[in-house]
Write a protein that holds these residues in place. Structure first.
Motif, PDB file in Angstrom:
ATOM      1  N   VAL A  91       1.019  -1.202  -0.158  1.00 21.67           N
ATOM      2  CA  VAL A  91       0.123   0.113  -0.053  1.00 21.67           C
ATOM      3  C   VAL A  91       0.874   1.085  -0.119  1.00 21.67           C
ATOM      4  O   VAL A  91       0.642   2.405  -0.630  1.00 21.67           O
ATOM      5  N   CYS A  92       1.988   1.126   0.636  1.00 16.55           N
ATOM      6  CA  CYS A  92       2.813   2.495   0.869  1.00 16.55           C
ATOM      7  C   CYS A  92       3.984   2.399  -0.041  1.00 16.55           C
ATOM      8  O   CYS A  92       4.501   1.825  -0.383  1.00 16.55           O
ATOM      9  N   GLY A  93       4.290   3.848  -0.351  1.00 13.48           N
ATOM     10  CA  GLY A  93       5.391   4.165  -1.113  1.00 13.48           C
ATOM     11  C   GLY A  93       6.832   3.675  -0.659  1.00 13.48           C
ATOM     12  O   GLY A  93       7.892   3.207  -1.509  1.00 13.48           O
ATOM     13  N   GLY A  94       6.902   3.822   0.561  1.00 10.28           N
ATOM     14  CA  GLY A  94       8.016   3.376   1.249  1.00 10.28           C
ATOM     15  C   GLY A  94       8.313   1.880   0.654  1.00 10.28           C
ATOM     16  O   GLY A  94       9.477   1.330   0.731  1.00 10.28           O
ATOM     17  N   HIS A 116       1.562  -2.397  -6.991  1.00 10.80           N
ATOM     18  CA  HIS A 116       1.642  -1.319  -6.394  1.00 10.80           C
ATOM     19  C   HIS A 116       0.616  -0.481  -5.898  1.00 10.80           C
ATOM     20  O   HIS A 116      -0.409  -0.091  -6.810  1.00 10.80           O
ATOM     21  N   GLY A 117       0.151  -0.045  -4.582  1.00 14.40           N
ATOM     22  CA  GLY A 117      -0.902   0.729  -4.197  1.00 14.40           C
ATOM     23  C   GLY A 117      -0.672   2.270  -4.441  1.00 14.40           C
ATOM     24  O   GLY A 117       0.047   2.963  -5.019  1.00 14.40           O
ATOM     25  N   PRO A 118      -1.518   2.957  -3.468  1.00  7.14           N
ATOM     26  CA  PRO A 118      -1.416   4.366  -3.280  1.00  7.14           C
ATOM     27  C   PRO A 118      -0.287   5.206  -3.307  1.00  7.14           C
ATOM     28  O   PRO A 118      -0.198   6.447  -3.841  1.00  7.14           O
ATOM     29  N   GLY A 119       0.655   4.497  -2.534  1.00  8.03           N
ATOM     30  CA  GLY A 119       1.867   5.236  -2.586  1.00  8.03           C
ATOM     31  C   GLY A 119       2.175   6.082  -1.251  1.00  8.03           C
ATOM     32  O   GLY A 119       2.578   5.774  -0.233  1.00  8.03           O
ATOM     33  N   ILE A 147      -2.119   2.338 -12.130  1.00  3.53           N
ATOM     34  CA  ILE A 147      -1.226   1.947 -11.240  1.00  3.53           C
ATOM     35  C   ILE A 147      -1.579   1.632 -10.185  1.00  3.53           C
ATOM     36  O   ILE A 147      -1.221   0.681  -9.260  1.00  3.53           O
ATOM     37  N   LEU A 148      -2.186   2.644  -9.488  1.00  2.00           N
ATOM     38  CA  LEU A 148      -2.529   2.698  -8.071  1.00  2.00           C
ATOM     39  C   LEU A 148      -3.838   1.729  -7.801  1.00  2.00           C
ATOM     40  O   LEU A 148      -3.695   1.557  -6.580  1.00  2.00           O
ATOM     41  N   LYS A 184       8.685  12.821 -16.066  1.00  2.00           N
ATOM     42  CA  LYS A 184       9.893  12.415 -15.063  1.00  2.00           C
ATOM     43  C   LYS A 184       9.750  13.204 -13.530  1.00  2.00           C
ATOM     44  O   LYS A 184       9.035  14.051 -13.494  1.00  2.00           O
ATOM     45  N   PRO A 185      10.732  12.590 -12.722  1.00  2.00           N
ATOM     46  CA  PRO A 185      10.450  13.526 -11.475  1.00  2.00           C
ATOM     47  C   PRO A 185      10.821  14.745 -11.515  1.00  2.00           C
ATOM     48  O   PRO A 185       9.996  15.330 -10.575  1.00  2.00           O
ATOM     49  N   ASN A 186      11.524  15.564 -12.362  1.00  2.00           N
ATOM     50  CA  ASN A 186      11.454  16.696 -12.110  1.00  2.00           C
ATOM     51  C   ASN A 186      10.479  17.608 -13.113  1.00  2.00           C
ATOM     52  O   ASN A 186      10.388  18.713 -13.157  1.00  2.00           O
ATOM     53  N   SER A 187       9.684  16.671 -13.585  1.00  2.00           N
ATOM     54  CA  SER A 187       8.476  17.299 -14.567  1.00  2.00           C
ATOM     55  C   SER A 187       7.505  16.305 -14.462  1.00  2.00           C
ATOM     56  O   SER A 187       7.002  15.724 -15.543  1.00  2.00           O
ATOM     57  N   PRO A 188       7.109  16.115 -13.188  1.00  2.00           N
ATOM     58  CA  PRO A 188       5.779  15.275 -13.166  1.00  2.00           C
ATOM     59  C   PRO A 188       4.436  15.506 -13.908  1.00  2.00           C
ATOM     60  O   PRO A 188       4.134  16.687 -13.749  1.00  2.00           O
ATOM     61  N   VAL A 189       3.748  14.390 -14.524  1.00  2.00           N
ATOM     62  CA  VAL A 189       2.709  14.716 -14.952  1.00  2.00           C
ATOM     63  C   VAL A 189       1.693  14.146 -14.159  1.00  2.00           C
ATOM     64  O   VAL A 189       0.423  14.753 -13.796  1.00  2.00           O
ATOM     65  N   GLY A 190       1.829  12.923 -13.666  1.00  2.00           N
ATOM     66  CA  GLY A 190       0.853  12.072 -12.982  1.00  2.00           C
ATOM     67  C   GLY A 190       1.254  12.123 -11.440  1.00  2.00           C
ATOM     68  O   GLY A 190       2.451  12.281 -11.110  1.00  2.00           O
ATOM     69  N   SER A 191       0.500  11.501 -10.691  1.00  2.00           N
ATOM     70  CA  SER A 191       0.565  11.530  -9.162  1.00  2.00           C
ATOM     71  C   SER A 191       1.588  10.341  -9.044  1.00  2.00           C
ATOM     72  O   SER A 191       2.131  10.794  -7.693  1.00  2.00           O
ATOM     73  N   CYS A 192       1.766   9.517  -9.719  1.00  2.00           N
ATOM     74  CA  CYS A 192       2.727   8.372  -9.177  1.00  2.00           C
ATOM     75  C   CYS A 192       4.212   8.826  -9.269  1.00  2.00           C
ATOM     76  O   CYS A 192       5.225   8.245  -8.893  1.00  2.00           O
ATOM     77  N   MET A 193       4.537  10.155  -9.935  1.00  2.00           N
ATOM     78  CA  MET A 193       5.588  10.685 -10.344  1.00  2.00           C
ATOM     79  C   MET A 193       5.948  11.790  -9.557  1.00  2.00           C
ATOM     80  O   MET A 193       7.075  12.286  -9.381  1.00  2.00           O
ATOM     81  N   VAL A 194       4.765  12.278  -8.923  1.00  2.00           N
ATOM     82  CA  VAL A 194       4.929  13.586  -8.197  1.00  2.00           C
ATOM     83  C   VAL A 194       5.950  13.545  -7.138  1.00  2.00           C
ATOM     84  O   VAL A 194       6.735  14.275  -6.683  1.00  2.00           O
ATOM     85  N   SER A 195       6.001  12.386  -6.049  1.00  2.00           N
ATOM     86  CA  SER A 195       6.672  12.296  -5.113  1.00  2.00           C
ATOM     87  C   SER A 195       7.752  11.358  -5.103  1.00  2.00           C
ATOM     88  O   SER A 195       7.701  10.338  -5.946  1.00  2.00           O
ATOM     89  N   SER A 196       8.727  11.162  -4.569  1.00  2.00           N
ATOM     90  CA  SER A 196      10.064  10.316  -4.552  1.00  2.00           C
ATOM     91  C   SER A 196       9.447   9.041  -3.977  1.00  2.00           C
ATOM     92  O   SER A 196       9.840   8.013  -4.222  1.00  2.00           O
ATOM     93  N   GLU A 197       8.309   8.928  -3.298  1.00  2.00           N
ATOM     94  CA  GLU A 197       7.942   7.618  -3.000  1.00  2.00           C
ATOM     95  C   GLU A 197       6.740   6.945  -3.800  1.00  2.00           C
ATOM     96  O   GLU A 197       6.409   5.991  -3.613  1.00  2.00           O
TER      97      GLU A 197
END
Length: 378
Positions: free
Chosen positions: A41-44, A66-69, A336-337, A354-367
Motif C-alpha cells: 500500500v505504501c510508497g516506502g 503497487h498501491g496508492p503510494g 497503477i494505483l 519525469k521526477p523533475n517534470s511530473p505529469v501524474g500522481s505516481c511521479m509527483v513524490s519520491s515515494e
C-alpha cells in the motif's frame, strides 16, 4: 562498539538473510494452487522493493503490485491549487512539509509560487509553526497539513497547542487521509469509470508506520469481509521478505488472517493516546478525492465544526478554487494505483513524465511507484 545509525538497520539489510528468506519463499510457493499478487500500500515499501531488487528474488507465481503510494502522490490538483492560492495572499505565510514543494496543481507548484514572491516555508515538524507565528504576529500562518495516520497526530498536537495557548494567527488546511478506506476502494470500487471489480489484489502488505499509530486492528475487516490477508510489514528488505513469506504461508495453509510482521513496534491497538487526540479535533469527511483514484468515501479528515475559526477552508472560502481538476488524459496513474498496470506500461513514463517534470500522481513524490521505477529501473 560505538553505536551508529547504520548498526540499527544493518541486520535488516543482510544479504545472506534476504537470500535465505527468498529460498523459503520459493519452497513455500511451490505449494500454491495459483499465482498470487501482493499489493504494497505504501510508497516506502515500493522503494524498498525496487531498490533492493526484490521482484527478481520472487518465484514466477508471486508478483508485487503497487498501491496508492504516499499522501503527496494522491493529493488532487484542486487542493494543491488551494495551497497555491493561499500562499499568494499578502498577509499569509504558508507552511507545509517539504515533499509538497514540487507537486503541480493546475495553477503551478508551491515552488513556482515562491518564485512569484510567496512566503512558503517547509518544516520537518508542524510544531515549528509556533515559532513562525510568534516571530510574525502581523501575518496569518496557514499550515497545509498532509499525511496518512502516521502524521495526523502531529497536526492534532499543533491544533491542541494553538487552542490551549490561544494563538490567534495559526490556521489549518487539513488534507489528512486514512488507509483502510482506500484499500476497500481498491478492492471494490464505486467509480463507474474504472472496472476494479476485476482487480488483481490477492493480499496486502500493510504499512507499518500507519499501524504504529492506528494499530493493526484497522485491517481486521480485510480477511473477514474481503477474503484478503494482510501482513503489517516493516520497510527494510528483510522485513518485507518475511512479510511475503507470511502471506504465502497463509495461502498454502488455507488461512486468511491479519498478521503483524513488524511486531517490534506495531500492536493490535496502536497508540491509543494519539488516536484520542485525533478524535478530539478531527472528523471524517463523506468524500475525499484521491489523485488518480477519484472520490473515496470516508477517507479524509477535517477539523470539527466547533474549531471552524481555525479552518483555512472556512476562513478563506471565498477565494479558494472550487473546481476539481482531472489528471492528464495520457496518464495511467489510476490504473497503477489500483494494481492494474505498472509504470513502464505508461506511454509518457520517462519521456514527458519525469521526477523533475511530473505529469501524474505516481511521479509527483519520491515515494511514488513511477518515481521508484524511474530511479531504479530506467
Amino acid at each position: 562498539m560505538e553505536l551508529k545509525l547504520k548498526n540499527l538497520y544493518d541486520d535488516f539489510r543482510d544479504g545472506k538473510t534476504i537470500k535465505a528468506l527468498a529460498t523459503l519463499i520459493e519452497q513455500e510457493a511451490k505449494k500454491l494452487e495459483k499465482p498470487i499478487n501482493i499489493m504494497e500500500v505504501c510508497g516506502g515499501h515500493t522503494h524498498t522493493i525496487m531498490k533492493f531488487g526484490l521482484p527478481q528474488l520472487m518465484p514466477d507465481n508471486i508478483k508485487f503490485i503497487h498501491g496508492p503510494g504516499c499522501p503527496v502522490c494522491i493529493m488532487p490538483k484542486h487542493r494543491i491549487d488551494h495551497a497555491y492560492t493561499l500562499s499568494l495572499q499578502e498577509d499569509v505565510i504558508l507552511v507545509t512539509l517539504g515533499d509538497m514543494i514540487k507537486v503541480p496543481g493546475s495553477k503551478g507548484s508551491l515552488q513556482q509560487a515562491r518564485a512569484k514572491g510567496a512566503d512558503v516555508r517547509f518544516v520537518y515538524s508542524p510544531m515549528e509553526c509556533i515559532k513562525i507565528a510568534s516571530e510574525n504576529q502581523d501575518k496569518k500562518i496557514v499550515f497545509f497539513a498532509i499525511g496518512f495516520e502516521t502524521t495526523t497526530p502531529m497536526t492534532a498536537a499543533l491544533v491542541d497547542t494553538v487552542i490551549k495557548k490561544d494563538i490567534k494567527n495559526i490556521f489549518f488546511h487539513i488534507n489528512h487521509v486514512t488507509v483502510p478506506e482506500v484499500m476497500e476502494e481498491l478492492i471494490n470500487s464505486r467509480d463507474i469509470h474504472v472496472d476494479s471489480y476485476n482487480n488483481q489484489i490477492d493480499a496486502f502488505l500493510g504499512p507499518s508506520h500507519v499501524s504504529v499509530i492506528a494499530g493493526s486492528k484497522i485491517y481486521d475487516k480485510f480477511p473477514s469481509l474481503y477474503n484478503r490477508p494482510v501482513v503489517v510489514t516493516g520497510f527494510e528488505p528483510v522485513d518485507m521478505m518475511e512479510g511475503v513469506l507470511m502471506i504465502v504461508k497463509q495461502f498454502t495453509q488455507n488461512r486468511c488472517e491479519n498478521e503483524i510482521q513488524y511486531n517490534r513496534v506495531v500492536s493490535h491497538d496502536g497508540n491509543v493516546t494519539a488516536q484520542k487526540l485525533i478524535d478530539k479535533y478531527f472528523e471524517k469527511v463523506s468524500l475525499f478525492k484521491w489523485r488518480g483514484l477519484g472520490n473515496v468515501p470516508n477517507s479524509g479528515l477535517k477539523l470539527k465544526d466547533e474549531y471552524a475559526k481555525y479552518d483555512a477552508e472556512v476562513v478563506w472560502s471565498d477565494i479558494l478554487p472550487k473546481t476539481e481538476i482531472e489528471d492528464h488524459k495520457l496518464c495511467i496513474c489510476g490504473d497503477i494505483l489500483r494494481g492494474m498496470a505498472h509504470p513502464n506500461e505508461c506511454t509518457i513514463f520517462g519521456t514527458a513524465c519525469k521526477p523533475n517534470s511530473p505529469v501524474g500522481s505516481c511521479m509527483v513524490s519520491s515515494e511514488g511507484a513511477c518515481a521508484a521505477y524511474y530511479k531504479y529501473r530506467i
